[in-house]
Design an enzyme around this catalytic site. Structure first.
Site, PDB file in Angstrom:
ATOM      1  CG  ASN A 184      44.101  48.848  44.041  1.00 31.33           C
ATOM      2  OD1 ASN A 184      44.957  48.966  43.283  1.00 31.33           O
ATOM      3  ND2 ASN A 184      44.282  48.119  45.235  1.00 31.33           N
ATOM      4  N   GLY A 228      53.102  46.714  33.870  1.00 26.62           N
ATOM      5  CA  GLY A 228      51.623  46.996  33.288  1.00 26.62           C
ATOM      6  C   GLY A 228      51.111  45.848  32.907  1.00 26.62           C
ATOM      7  CG  ASN A 283      46.845  43.474  36.899  1.00 24.56           C
ATOM      8  OD1 ASN A 283      46.139  42.564  36.674  1.00 24.56           O
ATOM      9  ND2 ASN A 283      47.578  43.395  37.888  1.00 24.56           N
ATOM     10  CG  HIS A 303      45.750  43.986  47.679  1.00 26.76           C
ATOM     11  ND1 HIS A 303      46.566  44.839  48.044  1.00 26.76           N
ATOM     12  CD2 HIS A 303      45.769  43.114  48.670  1.00 26.76           C
ATOM     13  CE1 HIS A 303      47.332  44.392  48.854  1.00 26.76           C
ATOM     14  NE2 HIS A 303      46.840  43.218  49.413  1.00 26.76           N
TER      15      HIS A 303
END
Length: 213
Positions: free
Chosen positions: A108, A12, A14, A110
């Site tokens: 999202n 976690g 981010n 990436h």
């Protein structure tokens, strides 16, 4: 106030970047109302608890099929009246019902500059291993909307990161997180929360001001 759900599978980092950005005022008009993991032992759930954020594990293994799993996710998000879903290291193939329910409301992060090093099989440390094996000089991270494909949704933000000669996958992964992911993910959430993102003909348009050019 935008209600945000963060979906995670691991540590976690981010998620922490989002929490820190909200507490510092770098993300405005938004709050995290839910953190969801597919793994009950994900440290991200502890991060949520440490900041008084609701956290829960919704595992596909607990449901008879992917459709039931998808419905459970949507029901949980709708119960919390979530406006934006953030996938922050969520390593589960998304059920179609979830993608449809949150079209242009799910983003999202990436760890590459899409369209390079993305798609099926490119996730986590594997991305950085491929980057180094290919010998590219620049990598980075991308925030994009989620669609039915793998890393194919409209791109919101990207940030480049230098690849250094003595990098290992782990060292490169950390640099991409610190220099790119932890910066552009909070930026993207802030843009969305303040009405500065629109999707036109499959491409993201970032507005100069809240709701206006």
């Amino acid at each position: 106030m935008l209600k945000l759900a963060v979906m995670v599978s691991g540590g976690g980092t981010n998620l922490q970047a989002l929490i820190d950005a909200i507490e510092a005022g770098n993300i405005t008009n938004a709050e995290i109302v839910s953190v969801i993991s597919n793994k009950k032992d994900a440290y991200a759930l502890e991060r949520a608890k440490n900041h008084g954020i609701k956290s829960e594990c919704i595992s596909p293994k607990a449901y008879e099929n992917r459709e039931a799993f998808g419905r459970a996710l949507v029901e949980a998000l709708e119960h919390d009246q979530v406006d934006l879903v953030v996938l922050a290291g969520y390593l589960v193939i998304l059920p179609e019902v979830l993608i449809q329910a949150y079209k242009n409301r799910m983003i999202n992060i990436h760890p590459s500059l899409i369209p390079s090093f993305c798609g099926v099989g490119y996730y986590g440390l594997k991305v950085h291993e491929h980057v180094l094996a290919r010998g590219v000089r620049v990598t980075g991270a991308t925030v994009h909307f989620v669609d039915e494909g793998t890393d194919t949704g409209p791109i919101i933000l990207q940030k480049a990161v230098e690849v250094k000669q003595d990098d290992t996958p782990e060292i490169l992964q950390r640099r991409v997180m610190e220099e790119a992911e932890w910066n552009i993910l909070p930026q993207a959430v802030d843009l969305f929360a303040n009405g500065r993102i629109s999707v036109i003909d499959g491409k993201v348009r970032i507005l100069d001001g809240a709701g206006a050019d």
